[in-house]
Design an enzyme around this catalytic site. Structure first.
Site, PDB file in Angstrom:
ATOM      1  NE  ARG A  92      44.049   3.085 -32.799  1.00  0.00           N
ATOM      2  CZ  ARG A  92      43.690   2.835 -31.532  1.00  0.00           C
ATOM      3  NH1 ARG A  92      44.534   2.256 -30.702  1.00  0.00           N
ATOM      4  NH2 ARG A  92      42.494   3.157 -31.108  1.00  0.00           N
ATOM      5  N   PRO A 113      38.591   5.918 -32.239  1.00  0.00           N
ATOM      6  CG  PRO A 113      38.132   4.636 -30.341  1.00  0.00           C
ATOM      7  CD  PRO A 113      39.199   4.937 -31.353  1.00  0.00           C
ATOM      8  N   PRO A 145      42.545   7.211 -27.495  1.00  0.00           N
ATOM      9  CG  PRO A 145      41.861   8.388 -29.390  1.00  0.00           C
ATOM     10  CD  PRO A 145      41.435   7.328 -28.419  1.00  0.00           C
ATOM     11  NE  ARG A 187      37.846  11.029 -22.464  1.00  0.00           N
ATOM     12  CZ  ARG A 187      37.124  10.249 -23.255  1.00  0.00           C
ATOM     13  NH1 ARG A 187      37.172  10.406 -24.560  1.00  0.00           N
ATOM     14  NH2 ARG A 187      36.356   9.302 -22.759  1.00  0.00           N
TER      15      ARG A 187
END
Length: 132
Positions: free
Chosen positions: A72, A36, A2, A41
């Site tokens: 997802r 995770p 992400p 970032r």
């Protein structure tokens, strides 16, 4: 993976602590449980040159883009996105109250076949967790 990229108008410098904004987003992303932690970032990019609406120079904007990997489902992405947006939006309430301001947030899913990554932070976090 992400990765949050935040573009913002330079006139927000006097109204916002961008380090705090990045931390709000990082924390909210972590709270969702679907990203995770070692992959999160958050970066902010100050836009020195911009034009908004009818050109008044006191208008401001913050536009956030989340790039994430596949895997997802839509309800999980929507729930996570709503959580992050709500946290960021609440933090920005004073900016909305005291100026003309536009906030946006979009998600983009990277195709695994054309996305390359190398990261040893995940292993470092696992080692840290197992050794206290």
């Amino acid at each position: 993976m992400p990765h949050f990229s935040i573009e913002y108008s330079a006139n927000l410098d006097s109204r916002l602590d961008m380090n705090a904004v990045c931390e709000i987003v990082r924390k909210a992303a972590s709270e969702t449980g679907i990203f995770p932690v070692g992959g999160i970032r958050v970066r902010a990019i100050r836009c020195e040159h911009y034009a908004i609406a009818d050109g008044k120079i006191d208008y401001g904007f913050l536009a956030m883009l989340l790039r994430l990997g596949e895997g997802r489902d839509l309800p999980a992405r929507q729930k996570a996105g709503e959580h992050v947006f709500k946290a960021l939006s609440a933090h920005l309430d004073p900016v909305f109250a005291n100026s003309k301001f536009a906030l946006s947030f979009d998600m983009q899913i990277n195709d695994a076949a054309t996305s390359w990554k190398r990261n040893n932070i995940h292993d470092a976090l696992k080692a840290e967790a197992s050794h206290g």
